[in-house]
Design a protein around this motif. Structure first.
Motif, PDB file in Angstrom:
ATOM      1  N   VAL A  12       1.319  -1.157  -0.296  1.00  0.00           N
ATOM      2  CA  VAL A  12       0.288  -0.159  -0.220  1.00  0.00           C
ATOM      3  C   VAL A  12       1.184   1.499  -0.126  1.00  0.00           C
ATOM      4  CG1 VAL A  12      -1.741   1.055   1.528  1.00  0.00           C
ATOM      5  CG2 VAL A  12      -1.755  -1.222   1.367  1.00  0.00           C
ATOM      6  N   GLU A  14       0.635   5.690   0.133  1.00  0.00           N
ATOM      7  CA  GLU A  14       0.095   6.281   0.720  1.00  0.00           C
ATOM      8  C   GLU A  14       0.731   7.278   0.540  1.00  0.00           C
ATOM      9  OE1 GLU A  14       0.332   5.327   5.339  1.00  0.00           O
ATOM     10  OE2 GLU A  14      -0.467   3.382   5.548  1.00  0.00           O
ATOM     11  N   LYS A 127      -3.911   6.988  -1.437  1.00  0.00           N
ATOM     12  CA  LYS A 127      -3.734   5.189  -1.287  1.00  0.00           C
ATOM     13  C   LYS A 127      -3.825   4.370  -2.914  1.00  0.00           C
ATOM     14  CE  LYS A 127      -5.403   4.147   2.872  1.00  0.00           C
ATOM     15  NZ  LYS A 127      -5.642   5.094   3.110  1.00  0.00           N
ATOM     16  N   ILE A 129      -2.958   0.317  -4.107  1.00  0.00           N
ATOM     17  CA  ILE A 129      -2.062  -0.786  -4.061  1.00  0.00           C
ATOM     18  C   ILE A 129      -1.456  -1.184  -5.168  1.00  0.00           C
ATOM     19  CG2 ILE A 129      -2.856  -3.264  -3.468  1.00  0.00           C
ATOM     20  CD1 ILE A 129      -5.044  -2.348  -1.344  1.00  0.00           C
ATOM     21  N   TYR A 216      -2.895  -5.481   3.315  1.00  0.00           N
ATOM     22  CA  TYR A 216      -2.892  -4.685   4.708  1.00  0.00           C
ATOM     23  C   TYR A 216      -2.622  -5.806   5.347  1.00  0.00           C
ATOM     24  CZ  TYR A 216      -5.715  -1.031   3.009  1.00  0.00           C
ATOM     25  OH  TYR A 216      -6.040   1.046   2.251  1.00  0.00           O
TER      26      TYR A 216
END
Length: 322
Positions: A12, A14, A127, A129, A216
């Motif tokens: 992830v 951010e 964010k 991924i 996550y």
């Protein structure tokens, strides 16, 4: 038959709105085929032609590899969409890493316009991924030559299937399901221990996409790994990033009051360690000063003793009469 090694990592990234053009933002380091790797992302271009760039980088090379080593690597990056019915974006290629070529990737992986598009849902809550798949062929020594990167289109046989979320035969990255999370075999015991100690940790975590869930979980494991380091090795930036990561995990539904307590504990230890280091340095300076004073006093003392012995010595008969 040549053995192939595979690793899949989800990460992830951010605070994208704060990213500076050309500055690199890294994933955690992971091991494949005895070498350390990471992926990094950055913004490239100008306001008229901004793109997200993604690269695979070789971080550490074992000394056991012979002179002239090369690594043939097949890799892909997948930008995960959180929109229903929308496809992920995947680009891949096959390249050759050596001592002079330690990073390969896609300078224009996706335009920022598409990355930010609301209907694509690549960028959510600042964010995004990325799932990286890395296939490494055994090391070999070949004559030096120019190395070129191959960036095939979506139909190329070198492009990895973006919908394939299972490990392939011969890989070192088999996955197991632990409480609804697909994790690599090396993570199974750690994740099981987390759920054993905190059974309701993911009761509020809603995403069903396994790539998102895995990303996550990797973030959570990376945070725990950070907190397991000695406070001496942790910088203020490390603790600040850990605090941001914790807030992010809580925001997506993880119940982490217990981890927040541990982070506060580590932060306090860091303050104590930092204060102790400052006091130790101050005391060491004072000790050095005292040692110099003592050394000078010791020298003067020995001189005084010598003079006292001389003063106490009686004159001999010859000294008196001569």
């Amino acid at each position: 038959m040549e053995e192939k090694l595979l690793k899949r990592i989800s990460w992830v990234f951010e605070k994208f709105s704060y990213w500076q053009v050309g500055e690199r933002y890294y994933s955690s380091t992971f091991a494949v085929a005895g070498c350390s790797w990471h992926i990094f992302a950055c913004r490239e271009g100008d306001k008229k032609d901004d793109h997200l760039s993604l690269y695979l980088e070789l971080v550490d090379v074992p000394q056991s590899l012979p002179h002239g080593w090369k690594r043939d690597v097949k890799f892909s990056f997948t930008l995960v969409s959180k929109a229903k019915g929308k496809s992920n974006k995947t680009l891949g290629g096959q390249v050759c890493f050596d001592a002079n070529h330690t990073s390969w990737g896609h300078t224009k992986f996706v335009s920022l316009t598409k990355l930010r598009a609301e209907d694509e849902r690549f960028l959510v809550n600042d964010k995004f991924i990325v799932v990286a798949e890395v296939h490494v062929l055994p090391a070999k020594v070949v004559p030096a030559e120019t190395v070129k990167v191959s960036e095939p289109d979506g139909a190329s046989k070198d492009n990895l299937d973006e919908d394939d979320d299972t490990s392939k035969d011969g890989s070192d990255d088999e996955t197991c399901d632990v409480n609804g999370f697909e994790v690599s075999s090396s993570q199974v015991e750690s994740v099981r221990q987390i759920f054993k100690s905190h059974p309701d940790i993911a009761s509020g975590f809603r995403p069903k996409n396994q790539q998102i869930r895995r990303a996550y979980m990797n973030e959570l494991l990376s945070l725990i790994e950070t907190l397991c380091q000695s406070p001496e090795k942790l910088s203020e930036d490390d603790l600040s990033n850990a605090d941001d990561t914790l807030a992010d995990l809580i925001d997506v539904g993880f119940k982490l009051d217990w981890l927040k307590t541990k982070l506060n504990e580590v932060s306090e230890k860091k303050k104590m360690e930092k204060g102790s280091v400052a006091r130790i340095q101050k005391m060491e300076v004072q000790v050095q000063k005292l040692k110099l004073i003592f050394s000078d006093l010791e020298t003067r003392l020995q001189k005084e003793k010598s003079e006292a012995l001389t003063a106490r010595a009686p004159l001999s008969f010859d000294d008196v009469v001569c």
